[in-house]
Design an enzyme around this catalytic site. Structure first.
Site, short mmCIF file in Angstrom:
data_model
loop_
_atom_site.label_atom_id
_atom_site.label_comp_id
_atom_site.label_asym_id
_atom_site.label_seq_id
_atom_site.Cartn_x
_atom_site.Cartn_y
_atom_site.Cartn_z
N ASP A 81 129.52 67.68 -49.20
CA ASP A 81 128.98 66.45 -48.62
C ASP A 81 127.64 66.06 -49.22
O ASP A 81 126.75 65.58 -48.54
CB ASP A 81 128.87 66.56 -47.09
CG ASP A 81 128.58 65.20 -46.44
OD1 ASP A 81 129.08 64.18 -46.95
OD2 ASP A 81 127.84 65.15 -45.44
N TRP A 127 126.21 53.48 -48.25
CA TRP A 127 125.59 53.28 -46.94
C TRP A 127 124.08 53.15 -46.94
O TRP A 127 123.50 52.76 -45.93
CB TRP A 127 126.03 54.38 -45.97
CG TRP A 127 125.71 55.79 -46.35
CD1 TRP A 127 126.52 56.66 -47.01
CD2 TRP A 127 124.51 56.52 -46.06
NE1 TRP A 127 125.92 57.89 -47.15
CE2 TRP A 127 124.68 57.83 -46.57
CE3 TRP A 127 123.31 56.20 -45.41
CZ2 TRP A 127 123.69 58.81 -46.46
CZ3 TRP A 127 122.33 57.19 -45.30
CH2 TRP A 127 122.52 58.47 -45.82
N ARG A 140 120.72 64.42 -52.75
CA ARG A 140 121.03 65.29 -51.62
C ARG A 140 121.36 66.71 -52.10
O ARG A 140 121.17 67.68 -51.37
CB ARG A 140 122.24 64.69 -50.88
CG ARG A 140 122.37 65.13 -49.45
CD ARG A 140 122.86 63.96 -48.62
NE ARG A 140 123.93 64.33 -47.72
CZ ARG A 140 124.48 63.50 -46.85
NH1 ARG A 140 124.07 62.24 -46.79
NH2 ARG A 140 125.43 63.89 -46.04
N ASP A 148 126.22 63.47 -50.75
CA ASP A 148 126.28 62.04 -51.07
C ASP A 148 125.40 61.71 -52.27
O ASP A 148 124.34 62.32 -52.45
CB ASP A 148 125.79 61.21 -49.88
CG ASP A 148 126.78 61.16 -48.74
OD1 ASP A 148 127.65 62.05 -48.67
OD2 ASP A 148 126.68 60.24 -47.91
#
Length: 588
Positions: free
Chosen positions: A320, A251, A344, A322
């Site tokens: 989470d 993304w 991250r 990423d």
């Protein structure tokens, strides 16, 4: 949510339009051609460094506003775009998939394009757009309903519009496209919906697909309309059919290293968040449960879409974290060609540019709890008790053990791009010091529905700050200086040969720092939180700097206790352009 195309020419002709269009050579030399900016990142290596030094530490206090432009209307929300400058025109994207062409001399609108968005779009983290790309006579950008659009530079008329993926399944697209040798290269968004991350390359003139490369094992790529090769090996690191909805959204888009002719894309979190369902919750033999190629950086051949190498920053991912954060090509002080990426997960990685091999990793945020460090191979040393618990082990089977994890799922660094200075050899990294309570829950896949299997609450780690801009020596990992900010930092950074580091804050301040000391040398209140990306260029012998302000993005939507801390911040939507006038530059 019906949106209408309003691509209208405002009756203003583009003065001095003498170019035949942006060439591959101009894109390749974007950093050195200081009169224009035709790529996201001010160069496909994403260094965000300008060789301009007209503005410098001694005269930055004289910089003044040149003009401001309002994105207008009721369509505010987050404005994360980076302006592009070409042939006297600034091109920006806005929230809700809009594009504006602005006269750089006057700040007047030349045309606007407003995408027709269908009902039922499913953007994860605000209705933002992070910018476009220019090639030939076209401006390229993505839309929230997962399309890529080519617009005429002069009029805003649609040249072509192509579907990247099905928005009804949770796909969207928010990143700036990448242009390499006549190809428009895109990723996709939608990581919280059980989608499959993919990179696609299209002919820039026609929009026709040339190749596709899914980034989750078991999926087939294509080349010229035919199946090419499978990504990885089926079920090598995924259990059962979990790979079919394995996440890994690409993304944030990618970078391009011309020296090795390699596209580098990051892949997001595996789906669902509940790692126990993916056999990642407990250690297994080999790399079972690593869930490749999620949470990875991937080197791709731009001609064929074949994977050349990969580096997984967070195998067995369960928080989470990423792996999409930008990969910046640079040369270190010893002359070695390196990649750098601030993940991250809280670690700053240096990789070899030839093959993506691990070189080093150091923490760039404090209080990392999920791992005690990174071993000599680049693999994390997990703290197993700091993984969210398995709900199957709970008495009611509904909620696993709650643990506190740091950094939070929004990351030590999220999307906001860092910058590299060729002057100091340092990276300037926008980061946040926060953690979260997180727990796992049962979940099953349903098309178009959130596919998390987790709950969470974000909390600040410190009372006096969340945001932290850090100057980092990539050779040693040493933090040279730090600027602390009350609210989370969510905007991009730029450096210049004049010894300046630019970024903005959610409180609306646009700031220039001394690149060696971190001293604040200049600031301007823009009136709305800054989550955009600064740029600089020269025209008529003067140096200009622009930033788009407009508070939004993921923090107010997902920030938990942090969101409450910043709920007073104003939304907006303005382009602010500054310059050092010649008469002030000449004055003592």
């Amino acid at each position: 949510m019906n949106r209408f195309i309003t691509a209208t020419v405002a009756g203003v002709m583009l003065a001095g339009a003498s170019h035949a269009g942006v060439t591959e050579e101009e894109i390749r030399n974007d950093q050195s051609v200081t009169s224009q900016i035709v790529t996201n990142g001010m160069g496909r290596h994403l260094q965000r460094f300008s060789p301009l030094d007209t503005l410098n530490k001694e005269n930055i206090h004289k910089m003044v506003p040149a003009w401001a432009f309002s994105l207008g209307g009721e369509k505010q929300r987050g404005q994360e775009t980076q302006p592009l400058i070409y042939d006297g025109v600034m091109y920006i994207t806005g929230s809700y998939s809009r594009v504006y062409a602005i006269d750089v001399n006057t700040g007047e609108e030349l045309w606007q394009y407003d995408a027709r968005l269908p009902e039922g779009i499913l953007p994860c983290c605000d209705v933002i757009n992070r910018g476009g790309a220019i090639y030939g006579d076209n401006f390229y950008f993505g839309t929230l309903d997962a399309r890529i659009v080519a617009l005429d530079l002069k009029t805003g008329d649609v040249k072509w519009r192509k579907k990247i993926a099905d928005y009804k399944a949770g796909y969207s697209y928010t990143a700036a496209p990448l242009i390499v040798d006549g190809l428009v290269v895109t990723g996709n968004s939608g990581g919280e919906f059980g989608i499959i991350g993919e990179v696609q390359a299209r002919d820039a003139e026609t929009g026709e697909l040339v190749w596709t490369r899914p980034v989750i094992e078991g999926h087939m790529g294509t080349l010229n309309g035919e199946e090419s090769t499978m990504t990885g090996t089926l079920n090598a690191t995924w259990p059962g059919d979990m790979w079919k909805t394995g996440g890994g959204a690409t993304w944030l888009g990618g970078s391009y290293d011309a020296d090795t002719n390699t596209l580098v894309f990051g892949a997001g979190n595996p789906a669902p968040w509940n790692s126990h369902l993916r056999n990642a919750g407990t250690p297994t033999e080999g790399n079972k449960g690593d869930n490749l190629y999620a949470a990875s950086r991937i080197g791709i051949d731009p001609k064929t879409g074949e994977i050349k190498w990969h580096f997984q920053t967070t195998p067995r991912e369960g928080w989470d974290y990423d792996g999409v954060n930008e990969v910046v090509a640079y040369t270190d002080r010893e002359g070695n060609k390196r990649f750098a990426t601030a993940d991250r997960n809280g670690f700053f990685y240096v990789l070899n540019r030839e093959d993506g091999a691990f070189v080093s990793a150091t923490p760039f945020v404090k209080d990392i709890s999920w791992a005690s460090g990174i071993d000599e191979t680049g693999r994390p040393i997990f703290v197993e008790e700091n993984r969210p618990g398995n709900p199957a082990d709970a008495a009611d089977g509904k909620k696993g053990d709650v643990i506190f994890a740091s950094p939070s799922f929004l990351g030590g660094k999220n999307w906001m791009p860092m910058a590299f200075s060729q002057r100091t050899g340092n990276f300037y990294v926008p980061s946040n010091e926060w953690g979260m309570d997180i727990w796992n829950e049962p979940i099953s896949y349903k098309k178009g529905a959130a596919y998390l299997g987790a709950g969470f609450t974000i909390k600040p780690n410190y009372e006096d700050h969340i945001g932290s801009l850090k100057a980092i020596d990539p050779d040693t990992g040493e933090i040279k200086w730090e600027f602390k900010n009350d609210a989370p930092l969510w905007g991009g950074v730029m450096t210049t040969a004049g010894g300046l580091v630019f970024t903005g804050t959610p409180e609306g301040k646009f700031i220039a720092f001394d690149d060696e000391t971190g001293e604040e040398l200049w600031s301007f209140q823009t009136g709305s939180g800054i989550v955009g990306q600064p740029v600089t260029w020269e025209q008529d012998g003067e140096q200009y700097v622009s930033i788009v302000s407009g508070w939004g993005g993921a923090v107010p939507l997902w920030g938990g206790e942090v969101a409450k801390k910043v709920n007073y911040l104003n939304q907006g939507g303005m382009v602010w352009t500054f310059k050092l006038p010649k008469e002030l530059a000449a004055a003592n």
